[in-house]
Scaffold this motif. Sequence first.
Motif, PDB file in Angstrom:
ATOM      1  N   ARG A   6      68.055  51.140  82.239  1.00 19.24           N
ATOM      2  CA  ARG A   6      67.629  52.369  81.561  1.00 19.24           C
ATOM      3  C   ARG A   6      66.466  52.102  80.603  1.00 19.24           C
ATOM      4  O   ARG A   6      65.504  52.866  80.540  1.00 19.24           O
ATOM      5  CB  ARG A   6      68.803  52.962  80.765  1.00 19.24           C
ATOM      6  CG  ARG A   6      69.911  53.563  81.609  1.00 19.24           C
ATOM      7  CD  ARG A   6      71.066  54.025  80.708  1.00 19.24           C
ATOM      8  NE  ARG A   6      70.596  54.970  79.717  1.00 19.24           N
ATOM      9  CZ  ARG A   6      70.604  56.286  79.869  1.00 19.24           C
ATOM     10  NH1 ARG A   6      71.101  56.826  80.965  1.00 19.24           N
ATOM     11  NH2 ARG A   6      70.151  57.082  78.924  1.00 19.24           N
ATOM     12  N   ILE A   7      66.569  51.004  79.861  1.00 14.65           N
ATOM     13  CA  ILE A   7      65.548  50.722  78.846  1.00 14.65           C
ATOM     14  C   ILE A   7      64.222  50.304  79.498  1.00 14.65           C
ATOM     15  O   ILE A   7      63.150  50.693  79.039  1.00 14.65           O
ATOM     16  CB  ILE A   7      66.089  49.679  77.840  1.00 14.65           C
ATOM     17  CG1 ILE A   7      67.163  50.361  76.968  1.00 14.65           C
ATOM     18  CG2 ILE A   7      64.972  49.105  76.973  1.00 14.65           C
ATOM     19  CD1 ILE A   7      68.058  49.438  76.187  1.00 14.65           C
ATOM     20  N   VAL A   8      64.290  49.563  80.592  1.00 12.17           N
ATOM     21  CA  VAL A   8      63.057  49.199  81.312  1.00 12.17           C
ATOM     22  C   VAL A   8      62.417  50.464  81.899  1.00 12.17           C
ATOM     23  O   VAL A   8      61.200  50.655  81.814  1.00 12.17           O
ATOM     24  CB  VAL A   8      63.357  48.141  82.409  1.00 12.17           C
ATOM     25  CG1 VAL A   8      62.152  47.930  83.320  1.00 12.17           C
ATOM     26  CG2 VAL A   8      63.765  46.804  81.764  1.00 12.17           C
ATOM     27  N   GLU A   9      63.233  51.339  82.438  1.00 11.28           N
ATOM     28  CA  GLU A   9      62.714  52.607  82.993  1.00 11.28           C
ATOM     29  C   GLU A   9      62.099  53.462  81.876  1.00 11.28           C
ATOM     30  O   GLU A   9      61.019  54.024  82.048  1.00 11.28           O
ATOM     31  CB  GLU A   9      63.855  53.368  83.693  1.00 11.28           C
ATOM     32  CG  GLU A   9      63.416  54.622  84.426  1.00 11.28           C
ATOM     33  CD  GLU A   9      63.129  54.427  85.919  1.00 11.28           C
ATOM     34  OE1 GLU A   9      63.526  53.396  86.493  1.00 11.28           O
ATOM     35  OE2 GLU A   9      62.502  55.324  86.501  1.00 11.28           O
ATOM     36  N   GLU A  10      62.781  53.515  80.729  1.00 22.40           N
ATOM     37  CA  GLU A  10      62.258  54.273  79.575  1.00 22.40           C
ATOM     38  C   GLU A  10      60.900  53.735  79.125  1.00 22.40           C
ATOM     39  O   GLU A  10      60.064  54.480  78.620  1.00 22.40           O
ATOM     40  CB  GLU A  10      63.230  54.203  78.382  1.00 22.40           C
ATOM     41  CG  GLU A  10      64.298  55.276  78.428  1.00 22.40           C
ATOM     42  CD  GLU A  10      65.466  54.987  77.468  1.00 22.40           C
ATOM     43  OE1 GLU A  10      65.334  54.109  76.579  1.00 22.40           O
ATOM     44  OE2 GLU A  10      66.516  55.639  77.636  1.00 22.40           O
ATOM     45  N   ALA A  11      60.705  52.429  79.326  1.00 22.04           N
ATOM     46  CA  ALA A  11      59.423  51.816  78.940  1.00 22.04           C
ATOM     47  C   ALA A  11      58.329  52.144  79.957  1.00 22.04           C
ATOM     48  O   ALA A  11      57.185  51.722  79.799  1.00 22.04           O
ATOM     49  CB  ALA A  11      59.592  50.305  78.811  1.00 22.04           C
ATOM     50  N   GLY A  12      58.686  52.868  81.027  1.00 16.70           N
ATOM     51  CA  GLY A  12      57.671  53.314  81.980  1.00 16.70           C
ATOM     52  C   GLY A  12      57.592  52.507  83.263  1.00 16.70           C
ATOM     53  O   GLY A  12      56.708  52.723  84.080  1.00 16.70           O
TER      54      GLY A  12
END
Lengths: 112, 166
Positions: A6-12
């Motif tokens: 989720r956090i990697v995806e949130e980073a774009g």
Amino acid sequence: MGLVQRIVEEAGIPTISLTLLPFITRKVKVPRALAIEFPFGHPFGKPFDNEQQLSIINDGLRELESIQEAGTILDLPYKWPEEDFKKQDWWPEEHPPIVKFMQEQLAKKNKK
Amino acid sequence: MIDGFKFCPPGLPDRLQQMKFVEHEDIPWAPVNKKIEDCKFAILSTAGISMKGDVPFDMEREYKEPTWGDPTFRVIPKDAKQADLEVNHLHINTRDIEKDFNCAFPLDRFKELEEQGRIGSFAENNYSIMGYLPTPHTGELIKGTAPAIADKMKADGVDAAFMAPV
């Protein structure tokens, strides 16, 4: 791991993951995942089965492009051979510390 | 429909149903803006893999403190060989990963896909965490480890990430 995804995806950075426990993945909610019915420790299948490892990766690459709805979890069709299932050989050689800890707690409780 | 509990020991499905997970309503989404053939990939495993010589995932503390799990991460270069790696994870049998890490962390397959041109390129830096992280200890993963991994991927120009738990 879903939390990291989720956090990697949130980073774009778009992500796709495999999951051996889709029940958990559904709760954590990740953008794209593929559920696979393989034993723990073997998300890409058997050691040295290069062809199957590659096939699973290629499924992931294809679905990374085609999944359009956040939270999609697709089932992959791979099966662990029944004769290998009978071996039940994917368990750790000793119980994890938390299992021993819980057994001790339970034993204490039962003593009281 | 796959049986998501097929490989669980008796009792674990019930325990998992009762366990608390960090739950969300929203789902992040980053669109894939390039063709797969042009994307630079990085991979991540939860198998507790580290390079020999690097600090291994901390199993000693987990033995002493069973409700704790090591929330840190390790960087694994794409050219790592089997003999370069060690695996520390007390909740799975690591035997097969120690024979062929590609069954959990397919560095060699991604290098082949890079050579074949199926993916644009394969990042120099790839990642492992250790998947046993009871909920009271997920804070460091969320605040420290995961953002650090995302930053490193961005600095490397990674376009997409493929992740697999164990």
